[in-house]
Each structure stands twice: as structure tokens, then as C-alpha cells.
Design a protein around this motif. Structure first.
Motif, PDB file in Angstrom:
ATOM      1  N   LYS A   2       0.814  -1.278  -0.022  1.00 60.89           N
ATOM      2  CA  LYS A   2       0.086   0.131  -0.107  1.00 60.89           C
ATOM      3  C   LYS A   2       1.066   1.240   0.060  1.00 60.89           C
ATOM      4  CE  LYS A   2      -3.820  -2.071   2.573  1.00 60.89           C
ATOM      5  NZ  LYS A   2      -4.556  -2.175   3.811  1.00 60.89           N
ATOM      6  N   ASN A   3       0.709   2.181  -0.967  1.00 69.11           N
ATOM      7  CA  ASN A   3       1.398   3.455  -1.107  1.00 69.11           C
ATOM      8  C   ASN A   3       0.714   4.223  -0.096  1.00 69.11           C
ATOM      9  OD1 ASN A   3       3.422   2.461  -2.945  1.00 69.11           O
ATOM     10  ND2 ASN A   3       1.902   2.723  -4.657  1.00 69.11           N
ATOM     11  N   ILE A   4       1.360   5.053   0.683  1.00 72.24           N
ATOM     12  CA  ILE A   4       0.775   5.912   1.529  1.00 72.24           C
ATOM     13  C   ILE A   4       1.427   7.313   1.481  1.00 72.24           C
ATOM     14  CG2 ILE A   4       0.233   4.097   3.084  1.00 72.24           C
ATOM     15  CD1 ILE A   4       2.673   4.943   5.043  1.00 72.24           C
ATOM     16  N   LYS A   5       0.936   8.271   1.834  1.00 75.11           N
ATOM     17  CA  LYS A   5       1.132   9.732   2.151  1.00 75.11           C
ATOM     18  C   LYS A   5       2.460   9.600   3.122  1.00 75.11           C
ATOM     19  CE  LYS A   5      -2.512  11.933  -0.440  1.00 75.11           C
ATOM     20  NZ  LYS A   5      -3.597  12.974  -0.061  1.00 75.11           N
ATOM     21  N   ASN A   6       2.979  10.755   2.972  1.00 76.17           N
ATOM     22  CA  ASN A   6       3.901  11.038   4.203  1.00 76.17           C
ATOM     23  C   ASN A   6       3.120  11.530   5.408  1.00 76.17           C
ATOM     24  OD1 ASN A   6       5.582  13.014   5.751  1.00 76.17           O
ATOM     25  ND2 ASN A   6       7.222  11.748   4.789  1.00 76.17           N
ATOM     26  N   ILE A   7       3.346  10.658   6.498  1.00 78.73           N
ATOM     27  CA  ILE A   7       2.421  10.702   7.683  1.00 78.73           C
ATOM     28  C   ILE A   7       2.749  12.080   8.321  1.00 78.73           C
ATOM     29  CG2 ILE A   7       4.173   9.768   9.325  1.00 78.73           C
ATOM     30  CD1 ILE A   7       1.791   8.415  10.839  1.00 78.73           C
ATOM     31  N   PHE A   8       4.124  12.784   8.153  1.00 84.06           N
ATOM     32  CA  PHE A   8       4.166  14.071   8.780  1.00 84.06           C
ATOM     33  C   PHE A   8       3.281  15.148   7.939  1.00 84.06           C
ATOM     34  CE2 PHE A   8       6.832  17.836   9.972  1.00 84.06           C
ATOM     35  CZ  PHE A   8       6.290  17.745  11.338  1.00 84.06           C
ATOM     36  N   THR A   9       3.354  15.013   6.842  1.00 82.43           N
ATOM     37  CA  THR A   9       2.525  16.088   5.864  1.00 82.43           C
ATOM     38  C   THR A   9       0.791  15.672   6.478  1.00 82.43           C
ATOM     39  OG1 THR A   9       3.706  15.701   4.122  1.00 82.43           O
ATOM     40  CG2 THR A   9       1.687  16.462   3.637  1.00 82.43           C
ATOM     41  N   ASN A  36      -6.720  12.210  10.905  1.00 89.05           N
ATOM     42  CA  ASN A  36      -6.594  11.390   9.780  1.00 89.05           C
ATOM     43  C   ASN A  36      -5.731  10.217   9.913  1.00 89.05           C
ATOM     44  OD1 ASN A  36      -8.098  13.379   8.573  1.00 89.05           O
ATOM     45  ND2 ASN A  36      -6.543  14.803   7.919  1.00 89.05           N
ATOM     46  N   LEU A  37      -5.292   9.863  11.155  1.00 92.91           N
ATOM     47  CA  LEU A  37      -4.345   8.464  11.319  1.00 92.91           C
ATOM     48  C   LEU A  37      -5.044   7.661  12.059  1.00 92.91           C
ATOM     49  CD1 LEU A  37      -1.263  10.709  12.605  1.00 92.91           C
ATOM     50  CD2 LEU A  37      -1.812   9.950  10.230  1.00 92.91           C
ATOM     51  N   ASN A  38      -4.497   6.458  11.920  1.00 89.07           N
ATOM     52  CA  ASN A  38      -5.210   5.089  12.582  1.00 89.07           C
ATOM     53  C   ASN A  38      -4.296   4.724  13.813  1.00 89.07           C
ATOM     54  OD1 ASN A  38      -7.011   4.530  10.313  1.00 89.07           O
ATOM     55  ND2 ASN A  38      -5.003   4.106   9.486  1.00 89.07           N
ATOM     56  N   LEU A  39      -4.979   4.561  14.946  1.00 86.43           N
ATOM     57  CA  LEU A  39      -4.522   4.188  16.263  1.00 86.43           C
ATOM     58  C   LEU A  39      -3.860   2.505  16.121  1.00 86.43           C
ATOM     59  CD1 LEU A  39      -3.705   4.567  19.281  1.00 86.43           C
ATOM     60  CD2 LEU A  39      -6.145   3.929  19.919  1.00 86.43           C
ATOM     61  N   VAL A  40      -2.761   2.370  15.818  1.00 87.26           N
ATOM     62  CA  VAL A  40      -2.214   0.957  15.514  1.00 87.26           C
ATOM     63  C   VAL A  40      -1.882   0.209  16.806  1.00 87.26           C
ATOM     64  CG1 VAL A  40      -1.770   1.358  13.331  1.00 87.26           C
ATOM     65  CG2 VAL A  40      -0.104   1.808  14.924  1.00 87.26           C
ATOM     66  N   ASP A  41      -1.705   0.815  18.016  1.00 90.46           N
ATOM     67  CA  ASP A  41      -1.102   0.087  19.092  1.00 90.46           C
ATOM     68  C   ASP A  41      -1.183   1.154  20.283  1.00 90.46           C
ATOM     69  OD1 ASP A  41      -0.707  -2.195  20.716  1.00 90.46           O
ATOM     70  OD2 ASP A  41       0.687  -3.006  19.104  1.00 90.46           O
ATOM     71  N   VAL A  42      -1.517   0.444  21.568  1.00 94.48           N
ATOM     72  CA  VAL A  42      -1.609   1.005  22.680  1.00 94.48           C
ATOM     73  C   VAL A  42      -0.579   0.515  23.733  1.00 94.48           C
ATOM     74  CG1 VAL A  42      -2.844   2.031  24.876  1.00 94.48           C
ATOM     75  CG2 VAL A  42      -3.870   2.312  22.352  1.00 94.48           C
ATOM     76  N   ILE A  43       0.208   1.111  24.295  1.00 95.66           N
ATOM     77  CA  ILE A  43       1.369   0.509  25.174  1.00 95.66           C
ATOM     78  C   ILE A  43       1.034   1.293  26.654  1.00 95.66           C
ATOM     79  CG2 ILE A  43       3.708   0.040  25.827  1.00 95.66           C
ATOM     80  CD1 ILE A  43       4.333   0.230  22.959  1.00 95.66           C
ATOM     81  N   GLU A  44       0.665   0.419  27.602  1.00 94.20           N
ATOM     82  CA  GLU A  44       0.217   1.035  28.683  1.00 94.20           C
ATOM     83  C   GLU A  44       0.355   0.448  30.117  1.00 94.20           C
ATOM     84  OE1 GLU A  44      -4.092   1.386  28.865  1.00 94.20           O
ATOM     85  OE2 GLU A  44      -4.418  -0.657  27.939  1.00 94.20           O
ATOM     86  N   ALA A  55      -0.363   6.143   9.277  1.00 94.22           N
ATOM     87  CA  ALA A  55      -1.252   6.467   8.154  1.00 94.22           C
ATOM     88  C   ALA A  55      -1.684   5.005   7.736  1.00 94.22           C
ATOM     89  CB  ALA A  55      -0.470   7.098   7.163  1.00 94.22           C
ATOM     90  N   THR A  56      -1.077   3.782   7.906  1.00 96.52           N
ATOM     91  CA  THR A  56      -1.553   2.349   7.636  1.00 96.52           C
ATOM     92  C   THR A  56      -2.491   1.843   8.987  1.00 96.52           C
ATOM     93  OG1 THR A  56       0.225   1.574   8.569  1.00 96.52           O
ATOM     94  CG2 THR A  56       0.391   2.130   6.274  1.00 96.52           C
ATOM     95  N   ASP A  57      -3.105   0.929   8.594  1.00 94.34           N
ATOM     96  CA  ASP A  57      -3.818   0.303   9.399  1.00 94.34           C
ATOM     97  C   ASP A  57      -3.316  -0.315  10.625  1.00 94.34           C
ATOM     98  OD1 ASP A  57      -3.162  -1.811   7.861  1.00 94.34           O
ATOM     99  OD2 ASP A  57      -5.379  -2.432   7.425  1.00 94.34           O
ATOM    100  N   GLN A  58      -2.256  -0.938  10.471  1.00 93.99           N
ATOM    101  CA  GLN A  58      -1.637  -1.629  11.506  1.00 93.99           C
ATOM    102  C   GLN A  58      -0.021  -1.343  11.384  1.00 93.99           C
ATOM    103  OE1 GLN A  58      -2.215  -5.785  11.186  1.00 93.99           O
ATOM    104  NE2 GLN A  58      -3.071  -5.591   9.399  1.00 93.99           N
ATOM    105  N   LEU A  59       0.935  -2.109  12.078  1.00 90.71           N
ATOM    106  CA  LEU A  59       2.359  -2.019  11.970  1.00 90.71           C
ATOM    107  C   LEU A  59       2.903  -3.120  11.024  1.00 90.71           C
ATOM    108  CD1 LEU A  59       3.339  -1.715  15.721  1.00 90.71           C
ATOM    109  CD2 LEU A  59       3.403   0.029  13.993  1.00 90.71           C
ATOM    110  N   TYR A  60       3.774  -2.748   9.808  1.00 88.18           N
ATOM    111  CA  TYR A  60       3.842  -3.585   8.909  1.00 88.18           C
ATOM    112  C   TYR A  60       5.631  -3.700   8.695  1.00 88.18           C
ATOM    113  CZ  TYR A  60      -0.660  -3.355   6.825  1.00 88.18           C
ATOM    114  OH  TYR A  60      -1.951  -3.507   6.480  1.00 88.18           O
ATOM    115  N   VAL A  61       5.919  -4.966   8.046  1.00 83.67           N
ATOM    116  CA  VAL A  61       7.387  -5.157   7.992  1.00 83.67           C
ATOM    117  C   VAL A  61       7.768  -3.848   7.170  1.00 83.67           C
ATOM    118  CG1 VAL A  61       9.023  -6.609   6.753  1.00 83.67           C
ATOM    119  CG2 VAL A  61       7.463  -7.786   8.297  1.00 83.67           C
ATOM    120  N   GLY A  62       8.968  -3.348   7.413  1.00 82.75           N
ATOM    121  CA  GLY A  62       9.395  -2.320   6.708  1.00 82.75           C
ATOM    122  C   GLY A  62       9.401  -0.907   7.338  1.00 82.75           C
TER     123      GLY A  62
END
Length: 283
Positions: A2-9, A36-44, A55-62
Motif C-alpha cells: 500500500k502506497n501511503i502519503k507521508n505521515i508528517f504531511t 486522519n491517522l489510525n491508532l495501531v497500538d496502545v502500550i500502557e 497512516a496505515t491500519d497496523q504495523l507492517y514489515v518495513g
């Protein structure tokens, strides 16, 4: 992939406040900085909650560009001006190792922080990643460690290369995700050297030569590509990738040191259709 836009932009866009009208009584519009972002994990733990957004829906390889916030669970407030660092660790059946990562830095919003992590592999039933986050608030130190889920991209394209170079050093080379079209595209990567199982250092002033090919179309290439060179300010390698039609592309790579000696990768010829290091992508 999945090509994604730069998250900082995306973050900059979400924190832009609506300008006040001519009336002094008109309030500023309050915009959620991670809307405009996705909550991919919570550490607590019992006191604090570390939120990881992408910007993606979860943590990916790469390469994963991440936005993070620290929430005080008692007050429900987000912590401002904290200092943070993180340590990802892959727990394998016979060993442990970390991966390349950036420092965590503040953004224009004092309660929002940013950085990136490059995961070389996914987790599985027997092996998993953990993320340790150390942070300091008003001079008091805290630390939270928790398992995180890292998966392969759905298409299983290669977006990260782990290899031993001709200099006997081990490297991690990862593509920086971006929007790609039939055009001459900005194209980026990060390159790290593995100092030991837990430490990776940024490699500066190398060259990453690119040769994009379409294996399904007689392995033809494209014009006007520009090799990736090191940007000392961003610590990324940047160049230009020319894609002349839609479909599957293999971006063949060569890594050269400052003396133009090939560290890894091969020329593409009629006899050699692909380099041993490459990125996959489709548009």
C-alpha cells in the motif's frame, strides 16, 4: 504494498487551525491532530498510556512512520514536552535482536511526538516483537514494555532488504512509503549498518543506484531515473523513480560506498534479469 502519503504531511494538515474572522468573538476551530491517522497500538501501565498512530491500519514489515502521544490515565490529559525513546526487540526462538529506529522528536504540538521504526520481519505464533518506551515527565523517569503485532504487507512485496555486503558488514535497506504514479516520482529509502544485534547506525554518503524493470513486459526499464543520495538533514536517501505505465515493477538496487565500490547488488543484463537486492511495487 500500500502506497501511503507521508505521515508528517498528514499531521501538518490536521493541526492547521481555521483562521479567525474579522470578529474577535469568533473562536478558533480545535482540530484533533491525529484525526486522519489510525491508532495501531496502545502500550500502557496503570498510570500512562502510549498511543501509536500511523497512516496505515497496523504495523507492517518495513518502514513505519509513527506519531505518538502519552496520556495520563488519571487526568485524561496528554503529556506535553516529555522526552521519549523506544527500543523494539524481536524475540525469536533462539535469539533476540532489535531493528533500525529513529529518535522520537516533538512536533509543532507539544503533546504530539514523531519517529519511525524499520521492522525486518513479521511476528508469528512462536516469535514476537516487543516495544519498550522510556520517557521522562517533569524530571521523573518511566518505562513501559509491551508486545506489539507486526505483519507482512498483504501482497508480500519486498520493502526491506537485510544483507551482508562485500565489506562483510550487515545492512538493512528499507523503502520509504510514498504515493507513486505513472510519472517521475520522488523516491526514498533508509540505510543502516548493523553494529550488533541491538544497535544499528545510519549509513551516510553512500549511493543507492536504482534500475526499475517490468518483469512481465520483457523486463523493460524507464528513463530519467535518479539514484538515491544521502540527505544529511533528513538522514534519508532521496532520488527519482520513473514509472511509465501501471502494473508490477521491480526496482533493482545496487549499494555503493563513497569510493563507488559496489557493496551489494548487480547490473541488469540480458543474462541477469534481477539484482539480489530490490524493492517490489505496483501502481
Amino acid at each position: 504494498m500500500k502506497n501511503i502519503k507521508n505521515i508528517f504531511t498528514a499531521l501538518i494538515l490536521t493541526i492547521t487551525l481555521t483562521a479567525c474572522s474579522s470578529s474577535d468573538d469568533t473562536p478558533e476551530e480545535i482540530i484533533d491532530p491525529v484525526a486522519n491517522l489510525n491508532l495501531v497500538d496502545v502500550i500502557e501501565d496503570d498510570l500512562y498510556q502510549i498511543e501509536l498512530y500511523s497512516a496505515t491500519d497496523q504495523l507492517y514489515v518495513g518502514y513505519n512512520e509513527l506519531i505518538t502521544r502519552i496520556k495520563n490515565k488519571n487526568s485524561e490529559d496528554y503529556v506535553e514536552n516529555a522526552s521519549m525513546n523506544w527500543t523494539p526487540v524481536m524475540h525469536m526462538t533462539e535469539m533476540q535482536h532489535s531493528c533500525p529506529k529513529s529518535q522520537i522528536t516533538e512536533t509543532e504540538i507539544s503533546s504530539v511526538y514523531k519517529g519511525f521504526i524499520v521492522f525486518q520481519m513479521s511476528g508469528n505464533i512462536e516469535e514476537n516483537w516487543s516495544l519498550k518506551v522510556d520517557f521522562e515527565i517533569n524530571g521523573e523517569a518511566y518505562s513501559i514494555t509491551q508486545n506489539i503485532n507486526v505483519v507482512n504487507n498483504e501482497d508480500e512485496y519486498r520493502v526491506v532488504n537485510v544483507f551482508k555486503g562485500n565489506d562483510e558488514s550487515k545492512y538493512v535497506l528499507a523503502m520509504v512509503p510514498s504515493e507513486l504514479n505513472v510519472s517521475i516520482n520522488d523516491f526514498g529509502a533508509v540505510l543502516y549498518k548493523m553494529e550488533n544485534m541491538m544497535t544499528f547506525s545510519i549509513v551516510e554518503n553512500y549511493t543507492i543506484a536504482i534500475d526499475p524493470r517490468m518483469p512481465g513486459m520483457d523486463n523493460h526499464s524507464s528513463p530519467n531515473n535518479e539514484n538515491l543520495t544521502f540527505n544529511a538533514k533528513s538522514e534519508l536517501y532521496n532520488g527519482k523513480l520513473s514509472l511509465t505505465m501501471t502494473g508490477y515493477w521491480k526496482v533493482n538496487l545496487k549499494v555503493l560506498n563513497p569510493n563507488d565500490e559496489i557493496i551489494k547488488g548487480e547490473e541488469i543484463t540480458d543474462e541477469n534479469k534481477a539484482s539480489s537486492i530490490y524493492f517490489d511495487l505496483s501502481i
